[in-house]
Design a protein around this motif. Structure first.
Motif, mmCIF file in Angstrom:
data_model
loop_
_atom_site.group_PDB
_atom_site.id
_atom_site.type_symbol
_atom_site.label_atom_id
_atom_site.label_comp_id
_atom_site.label_asym_id
_atom_site.label_seq_id
_atom_site.Cartn_x
_atom_site.Cartn_y
_atom_site.Cartn_z
ATOM 1 N N THR A 102 9.592 -46.686 -48.931
ATOM 2 C CA THR A 102 9.060 -46.988 -50.262
ATOM 3 C C THR A 102 10.003 -46.499 -51.354
ATOM 4 O OG1 THR A 102 6.752 -46.941 -49.511
ATOM 5 C CG2 THR A 102 7.145 -46.540 -51.844
ATOM 6 N N ASP A 103 10.562 -45.294 -51.175
ATOM 7 C CA ASP A 103 11.526 -44.768 -52.146
ATOM 8 C C ASP A 103 12.714 -45.721 -52.307
ATOM 9 O OD1 ASP A 103 10.154 -42.434 -52.794
ATOM 10 O OD2 ASP A 103 11.074 -41.283 -51.181
ATOM 11 N N PHE A 104 13.213 -46.215 -51.186
ATOM 12 C CA PHE A 104 14.340 -47.152 -51.231
ATOM 13 C C PHE A 104 13.968 -48.407 -52.026
ATOM 14 C CE2 PHE A 104 16.624 -45.720 -47.042
ATOM 15 C CZ PHE A 104 17.008 -44.550 -47.677
ATOM 16 N N ALA A 105 12.781 -48.957 -51.765
ATOM 17 C CA ALA A 105 12.361 -50.178 -52.457
ATOM 18 C C ALA A 105 12.215 -49.926 -53.955
ATOM 19 C CB ALA A 105 11.044 -50.687 -51.877
ATOM 20 N N ASN A 106 11.667 -48.753 -54.309
ATOM 21 C CA ASN A 106 11.492 -48.409 -55.721
ATOM 22 C C ASN A 106 12.826 -48.217 -56.429
ATOM 23 O OD1 ASN A 106 8.712 -48.421 -55.484
ATOM 24 N ND2 ASN A 106 8.540 -46.232 -55.127
ATOM 25 N N SER A 107 13.772 -47.599 -55.736
ATOM 26 C CA SER A 107 15.014 -47.179 -56.372
ATOM 27 C C SER A 107 16.101 -48.250 -56.366
ATOM 28 C CB SER A 107 15.564 -45.926 -55.672
ATOM 29 O OG SER A 107 14.625 -44.877 -55.693
ATOM 30 N N ALA A 121 17.744 -55.947 -50.372
ATOM 31 C CA ALA A 121 17.780 -57.208 -49.633
ATOM 32 C C ALA A 121 18.471 -57.126 -48.269
ATOM 33 C CB ALA A 121 18.433 -58.295 -50.491
ATOM 34 N N PRO A 122 19.633 -56.449 -48.134
ATOM 35 C CA PRO A 122 20.294 -56.424 -46.824
ATOM 36 C C PRO A 122 19.464 -55.753 -45.724
ATOM 37 C CG PRO A 122 21.821 -55.776 -48.549
ATOM 38 C CD PRO A 122 20.467 -55.807 -49.172
ATOM 39 N N MET A 123 18.482 -54.947 -46.108
ATOM 40 C CA MET A 123 17.662 -54.230 -45.124
ATOM 41 C C MET A 123 16.292 -54.853 -44.935
ATOM 42 S SD MET A 123 18.401 -50.334 -46.442
ATOM 43 C CE MET A 123 17.877 -50.728 -48.126
ATOM 44 N N LEU A 124 15.959 -55.845 -45.743
ATOM 45 C CA LEU A 124 14.582 -56.325 -45.804
ATOM 46 C C LEU A 124 14.080 -56.851 -44.471
ATOM 47 C CD1 LEU A 124 11.995 -56.994 -47.239
ATOM 48 C CD2 LEU A 124 13.069 -59.071 -48.166
ATOM 49 N N HIS A 125 14.872 -57.667 -43.803
ATOM 50 C CA HIS A 125 14.409 -58.255 -42.537
ATOM 51 C C HIS A 125 14.125 -57.167 -41.504
ATOM 52 C CE1 HIS A 125 13.945 -61.111 -39.263
ATOM 53 N NE2 HIS A 125 14.805 -60.395 -38.554
ATOM 54 N N GLU A 126 15.029 -56.215 -41.409
ATOM 55 C CA GLU A 126 14.867 -55.127 -40.432
ATOM 56 C C GLU A 126 13.634 -54.291 -40.754
ATOM 57 O OE1 GLU A 126 17.558 -51.480 -38.495
ATOM 58 O OE2 GLU A 126 18.248 -52.575 -40.271
ATOM 59 N N VAL A 127 13.438 -53.967 -42.024
ATOM 60 C CA VAL A 127 12.299 -53.146 -42.427
ATOM 61 C C VAL A 127 10.990 -53.909 -42.255
ATOM 62 C CG1 VAL A 127 11.184 -52.025 -44.393
ATOM 63 C CG2 VAL A 127 13.633 -51.733 -44.020
ATOM 64 N N ALA A 128 10.976 -55.179 -42.672
ATOM 65 C CA ALA A 128 9.759 -55.977 -42.545
ATOM 66 C C ALA A 128 9.361 -56.142 -41.080
ATOM 67 C CB ALA A 128 9.957 -57.340 -43.200
ATOM 68 N N SER A 129 10.348 -56.350 -40.211
ATOM 69 C CA SER A 129 10.056 -56.467 -38.775
ATOM 70 C C SER A 129 9.442 -55.185 -38.236
ATOM 71 C CB SER A 129 11.337 -56.802 -38.007
ATOM 72 O OG SER A 129 11.851 -58.051 -38.406
ATOM 73 N N PHE A 130 9.963 -54.046 -38.694
ATOM 74 C CA PHE A 130 9.403 -52.753 -38.287
ATOM 75 C C PHE A 130 7.950 -52.618 -38.733
ATOM 76 C CE2 PHE A 130 8.299 -48.807 -40.529
ATOM 77 C CZ PHE A 130 7.958 -48.017 -39.427
ATOM 78 N N ILE A 131 7.669 -52.946 -39.997
ATOM 79 C CA ILE A 131 6.311 -52.793 -40.517
ATOM 80 C C ILE A 131 5.335 -53.700 -39.770
ATOM 81 C CG2 ILE A 131 4.825 -53.192 -42.533
ATOM 82 C CD1 ILE A 131 7.146 -52.269 -44.272
ATOM 83 N N ALA A 185 3.833 -51.625 -47.187
ATOM 84 C CA ALA A 185 3.934 -53.079 -47.331
ATOM 85 C C ALA A 185 3.575 -53.501 -48.753
ATOM 86 C CB ALA A 185 3.019 -53.777 -46.325
ATOM 87 N N GLY A 186 2.549 -52.866 -49.324
ATOM 88 C CA GLY A 186 2.178 -53.173 -50.696
ATOM 89 C C GLY A 186 3.271 -52.816 -51.682
ATOM 90 N N ASP A 187 3.913 -51.669 -51.473
ATOM 91 C CA ASP A 187 5.008 -51.257 -52.358
ATOM 92 C C ASP A 187 6.181 -52.227 -52.267
ATOM 93 O OD1 ASP A 187 3.773 -48.994 -53.447
ATOM 94 O OD2 ASP A 187 4.353 -47.750 -51.737
ATOM 95 N N LEU A 188 6.472 -52.701 -51.043
ATOM 96 C CA LEU A 188 7.558 -53.667 -50.883
ATOM 97 C C LEU A 188 7.214 -54.977 -51.596
ATOM 98 C CD1 LEU A 188 8.617 -53.209 -47.138
ATOM 99 C CD2 LEU A 188 9.647 -52.213 -49.163
ATOM 100 N N ALA A 189 5.966 -55.427 -51.425
ATOM 101 C CA ALA A 189 5.550 -56.680 -52.056
ATOM 102 C C ALA A 189 5.650 -56.584 -53.574
ATOM 103 C CB ALA A 189 4.119 -57.022 -51.639
#
Length: 278
Positions: free
Chosen positions: A90-95, A102-112, A133-137
């Protein structure tokens, strides 16, 4: 102690600290302590603090360390380490913002997505994953849109499962943990849907039917839990805000029913400030 101290300094926004992030990361990358969970926990927490201090410039460090963060988040037997690691995502998404993340999104979303249906995750960890997931959205907006349908489907299944859980709960037990977990889940699901609606405002294809069902049920049945009740009211407001004319024909009869109107009237007179505001 060193990592905890650096985390505190990074969060305080001390002038000139961002310029030191690269040197700190050089040392940190060379010495992730995988044998001592308490030390690793502070090291992982420091990553989130450093991203807060450096902002989008931290993107390349985040990409280098996201694998370690996700491995820690998958440590379901160590709930503290897992919780901290999910918080760092969440910190990464906020910051970092949408482009930096974006380069990490697929990997993180798959994990979640995989973790939300993992039988080894306990209820508290699932709640943390839904929050993430809400913070990412919310923070990634349309970059996250392709993952929304699956997240909503998992949330829908979790809500249905919670209704079954309540059937076996002894409601006369004031200390019933299961009932409190259900209320916490409902609160987080309302917040998840609210974040999706706010992050996807430019989308015309959001199916709000499941969101309406959740908001309606929670609003009518969870009034004794102020935080959960307030979250359902906020969701009702956002659903009404984003609905187009076609959706309004479906949503309106539910959210403008006499029972919901009575709930809103009651909420307006609540002693809880958040409930009144929402």
């Amino acid at each position: 102690i060193m990592c905890a101290t650096l985390s505190t300094i990074a969060r305080k926004g001390v002038n000139g600290f961002a310029a030191r992030v690269d040197k700190i990361m050089y040392s940190l990358n060379a010495d992730f302590c995988t044998k001592e969970p308490s030390v690793l926990e502070e090291q992982i927490r420091l990553l989130g603090s450093l991203s807060h201090a450096a902002g989008p410039a931290f993107s390349h460090h985040a990409q280098q360390t996201i694998g370690t963060v996700l491995n820690c988040a998958l440590t379901f037997k160590n709930t503290d380490l897992s919780r901290v690691a999910v918080g760092v995502i969440t910190d990464f998404a906020n910051s970092l913002g949408p482009e930096g993340f974006a380069p990490m999104l697929h990997e993180v979303a798959s994990f979640i997505l995989s973790s939300l249906v993992d039988v080894n995750a306990n209820p508290a960890q699932r709640i943390g994953l839904f929050e993430c997931a809400g913070d990412l959205a919310l923070n990634l907006g349309m970059h996250f849109s392709s993952h929304v349908p699956v997240i909503v489907a998992i949330a829908q299944a979790a809500f249905a499962e919670s209704l079954e859980t309540l059937k076996s709960v002894n409601h006369d037990d004031d200390d019933n943990d299961a009932e409190q977990q259900v209320l916490s889940l409902w609160r987080v699901l309302c917040q998840l849907y609210t974040s999706i609606l706010q992050g996807q405002r430019d989308s015309t294809g959001i199916d709000v039917s499941q969101m309406v069902a959740l908001a309606n049920h929670v609003c009518l049945t969870a009034q004794e839990g102020p935080e959960t009740f307030a979250a359902s009211l906020a969701l009702i407001g956002d659903i009404a805000d984003v609905c187009n004319d076609d959706a309004a024909n479906i949503v309106g009869p539910v959210l403008l029913s006499d029972s919901i109107s009575a709930c809103l009237s009651k909420a307006a007179k609540s002693d809880d400030e958040e409930v009144r505001r929402n």
